[in-house]
Every structure is written in C-alpha cells, then in structure tokens.
Design an enzyme around this catalytic site. Structure first.
Site, PDB file in Angstrom:
ATOM      1  N   TYR A 182      16.042  15.567 -34.147  1.00 51.42           N
ATOM      2  CA  TYR A 182      17.369  14.997 -33.912  1.00 51.42           C
ATOM      3  C   TYR A 182      17.231  13.515 -33.547  1.00 51.42           C
ATOM      4  O   TYR A 182      16.397  13.138 -32.717  1.00 51.42           O
ATOM      5  CB  TYR A 182      18.072  15.770 -32.801  1.00 51.42           C
ATOM      6  CG  TYR A 182      19.316  15.084 -32.272  1.00 51.42           C
ATOM      7  CD1 TYR A 182      20.340  14.706 -33.139  1.00 51.42           C
ATOM      8  CD2 TYR A 182      19.455  14.802 -30.924  1.00 51.42           C
ATOM      9  CE1 TYR A 182      21.473  14.062 -32.669  1.00 51.42           C
ATOM     10  CE2 TYR A 182      20.587  14.166 -30.440  1.00 51.42           C
ATOM     11  CZ  TYR A 182      21.587  13.794 -31.320  1.00 51.42           C
ATOM     12  OH  TYR A 182      22.698  13.149 -30.858  1.00 51.42           O
ATOM     13  N   ARG A 214      28.012  16.754  -6.822  1.00 49.97           N
ATOM     14  CA  ARG A 214      26.898  16.364  -7.677  1.00 49.97           C
ATOM     15  C   ARG A 214      25.731  17.333  -7.486  1.00 49.97           C
ATOM     16  O   ARG A 214      25.001  17.640  -8.426  1.00 49.97           O
ATOM     17  CB  ARG A 214      26.445  14.930  -7.368  1.00 49.97           C
ATOM     18  CG  ARG A 214      25.160  14.550  -8.087  1.00 49.97           C
ATOM     19  CD  ARG A 214      24.826  13.051  -8.007  1.00 49.97           C
ATOM     20  NE  ARG A 214      25.101  12.458  -6.744  1.00 49.97           N
ATOM     21  CZ  ARG A 214      24.338  12.578  -5.646  1.00 49.97           C
ATOM     22  NH1 ARG A 214      23.250  13.340  -5.667  1.00 49.97           N
ATOM     23  NH2 ARG A 214      24.662  11.955  -4.533  1.00 49.97           N
ATOM     24  N   ASP A 226      14.055  23.079 -28.181  1.00 47.64           N
ATOM     25  CA  ASP A 226      15.472  22.744 -28.357  1.00 47.64           C
ATOM     26  C   ASP A 226      16.069  23.849 -29.224  1.00 47.64           C
ATOM     27  O   ASP A 226      15.804  23.926 -30.416  1.00 47.64           O
ATOM     28  CB  ASP A 226      15.603  21.375 -29.023  1.00 47.64           C
ATOM     29  CG  ASP A 226      17.057  20.916 -29.142  1.00 47.64           C
ATOM     30  OD1 ASP A 226      17.961  21.782 -29.140  1.00 47.64           O
ATOM     31  OD2 ASP A 226      17.287  19.703 -29.251  1.00 47.64           O
TER      32      ASP A 226
END
Length: 379
Positions: free
Chosen positions: A98, A46, A170
């Site tokens: 989005y 992780r 983005d």
C-alpha cells in the site's frame, strides 16, 4: 462461538446504567474522580474511553486475540508499530505494498535510521536473503494491494521466529472473516478499519490486534503518549459496522467471484488479478489460509495502455472512481495516480504495477448490475 455470532455479541455488552443494547457514545473528554487517583477506570479520553474500550474488545475477539487497540487511522496504527523500533533496526516488507505504508516507511522512518527492504514476499526465499541480526520486523500484506499477491503467513511466521523478529500482517483486504493471522503465527495484526471493518465509507480509523501482554503494554503506552486515538463517534460507527461484517463479506466474495470470472472471459481484458483463480500465483496458499477470496480485483486491458484504462474508469457509473475500498458500494481506482502515487514509478513498474492497472473494490449491489456497468465501460 461462531464468527457471525461473534460479530454481533463478542466484546460488547448492554450499558450497565440504562440497559441500552447498543454501546453508547461516551462523548466526554474527562471523568469525575471520587478522590485523586480514585476513579472508575477512566480518567481522560485520550487514554481510555468506554466506547473505544468496547470496540477494542470486539476487535480482539474477532481475530482470536487478547488485546485490541484503536487508532485515528490505519496509518496511525502503522506509525505506532514502527515506533517500537530504533535507529539501526531493519524491516523486511513486500515490494507490492500500500502506498501509504511505503510512504511512512521511506519518507518518515528511513531518514531516522531504520532500514527497509522491499522484496517479492510470495517467495519466502527472497525474505530469508534479507534477514540478518538487525532484522526486527517483517511486514506482510496478503493479499497485497493492488496486485493481490498471496503471502504464506505461517511460513513468514517461521522466518520471523527464527530471526527473533516480530511478524506484522496487514489484514485490511481480508478481515478476520477471511483469515486470522494470529492463528497462523503472526505477532500483530493491523487494520485500516476505514475499509471492510467499518464497511460504510463514513469513518477513518485503524487498529492493532495481538495476544502478547507485554507487547500490548508497550503499544498501549505509545497509543496514549503519542495521541493518535479515535473519537467515540467513530468508534461507535465501526462497532455498528462490525455487526454486519460476516454477511457483507459473504456478498463481497460472491460478487467478486462473479466479476473476476466475467473479466477473465472478456476478450478486451488482458490479465485479471484475483487469488481465487487456480492459475493465480500462490493460489494453493490462499486456499489454505483464507476461507474465501474476497472482493478486491485488479486487471489490465488487452494492450496494457494507460489511456485505455483511464477511458474505462471515466465511463464506469456504478463503480465510483474514488480512493479507498471495502464499502458497501463498488469503487474503482487507478493505483498509479491514486493510492500508490507516492511510490516512485520505477519501483511500481519493478513490482509489476503498471500505469494501466485498474483496481476494483466490488460492493454488495446486485452483481448483474455491476457486470452491466463493466460491459458498457469496457465495450
């Protein structure tokens, strides 16, 4: 090093153990230590994984950044950035956004005390009007999803710097092939790697790329602490996809131009949204900050009726009716009921997103076949 060479070589190197030219899939959860705390840089997957490390290094190189962070999805990457904020902070973003980003902003973080302003960001005056001492983040999509509005990244960076806020871009629609926001003053670049960067519709992943060391440490802490990390198999798939990003994007752009021009000339098409047209709002900004105009196109039919749009979507054959975008295959979608359904209808309409809008993700097939498919569907 030029971009095409970077996609194949930057950030990756042959496996030191075997010489394998392709990055191995390190399918392991943990790593043996010589003594407590004495290890080879890896403790638990992780936190770090060698396959993910090479992907993150490659992503940083492609965007001219210093650091890359990979996540299990684009929304996990978004979530990590917003976790930098605290109650009372404010965010300015585009009103043509989005649907997943809008949903996490308004349904997850707004109830926790973070305020969001959604404004038409192709006009920087509307951004400046909302800036105040609580503004901590300016969130840009350009071109936007799904109306392909173009936002001036350098101008947004100037506003953010003056406000003491971070600028996030983005860059999913453009990829670093078309524009590199860090070079234009952005602090953070965020991606859904699911789309063009992976490019083959076979993985869900996200990423953040940045230059600042201190900000990277804060985000890396959150990446590990909150656990939204991808597995090594997915990292391998995106690494593989990156190696053809430049040639895929070139073909997406070529096909996108041909189809935009076809739709623009079609007597049954009312309006085409594509930033390559000179009459497109902020086309001159797109021409300045982008290297080409991409393979995303939206349009409405003459008459602007939802039932006509649905009929076309049902008739298309090569354009598959499906969520997502950016794969080698062409996709079509109905934002109002698919990708942007989480945005209230009144907000969608206010931003100009009508119920009759069709969004195309133009693939890399032979463009003549794609045009024939549109011809038979529109009539």
């Amino acid at each position: 090093m030029k971009f095409g060479t970077k996609t194949i070589h930057a950030g990756v190197h042959p496996d030191p153990t075997t010489g394998a030219i392709m990055t191995p899939i390190y399918q392991t959860s943990t790593y043996v230590q010589r003594s407590p705390g004495d290890h080879k840089g890896y403790e638990y997957s992780r936190t770090h994984n060698p396959t993910r490390t090479q992907l993150q290094d490659a992503l940083a190189a492609l965007d001219n950044g210093q650091h890359g962070l990979a996540f299990a999805s684009g929304m996990a990457a978004t979530d990590c950035i917003v976790k930098l904020l605290k109650p009372g902070d404010e965010v300015i973003s585009t009103n043509d956004l989005y649907g997943g980003s809008y949903r996490i902003f308004t349904k997850v973080y707004e109830p926790l005390g973070i305020k969001f302003h959604f404004v038409p960001m192709h006009d920087m005056a509307s951004v400046r009007e909302k800036v105040n001492e609580r503004t901590k983040l300016i969130w840009v999509e350009t071109p936007t999803n799904p109306l392909l509005n173009v936002i001036d990244i350098a101008a947004a960076a100037a506003v953010a710097k003056e406000a003491g806020a971070l600028l996030v871009v983005d860059n999913t629609f453009s990829t670093p092939y078309l524009q590199t926001p860090l070079d234009l003053g952005a602090d953070l670049v965020v991606y859904s790697l699911t789309k063009y960067m992976g490019g083959h519709s076979d993985v869900v992943m996200g990423a953040i790329v940045l230059k600042d060391d201190e900000l990277h440490e804060r985000l890396r802490f959150l990446q590990n602490a909150c656990g939204g990390t991808p597995g090594p198999q997915d990292c391998f798939l995106v690494l593989r996809g990156l190696k053809t990003l430049h040639i895929r994007m070139q073909r997406h752009c070529e096909n996108g131009r041909a189809i935009a021009e076809y739709l623009q000339a079609h007597p049954k098409v009312g309006k085409v949204y594509w930033p390559g047209f000179e009459q497109h709002p902020n086309h001159e900004v797109a021409a300045k900050q982008m290297r080409d105009f991409g393979g995303m196109i939206s349009f409405v039919l003459d008459g602007d009726r939802k039932e006509d749009a649905i009929a076309v979507l049902e008739k298309l054959e090569l354009f598959a009716l499906a969520e997502s975008l950016g794969g080698v295959e062409s996709l079509c979608g109905h934002p109002a009921t698919m990708t942007h359904a989480s945005i209230p209808a009144e907000e969608r309409l206010k931003a100009g997103l009508s119920d009759s809008l069709i969004r195309l993700s133009v693939g890399i097939e032979d463009v003549e076949d794609l045009i024939e498919d549109l011809k038979q569907a529109i009539g």
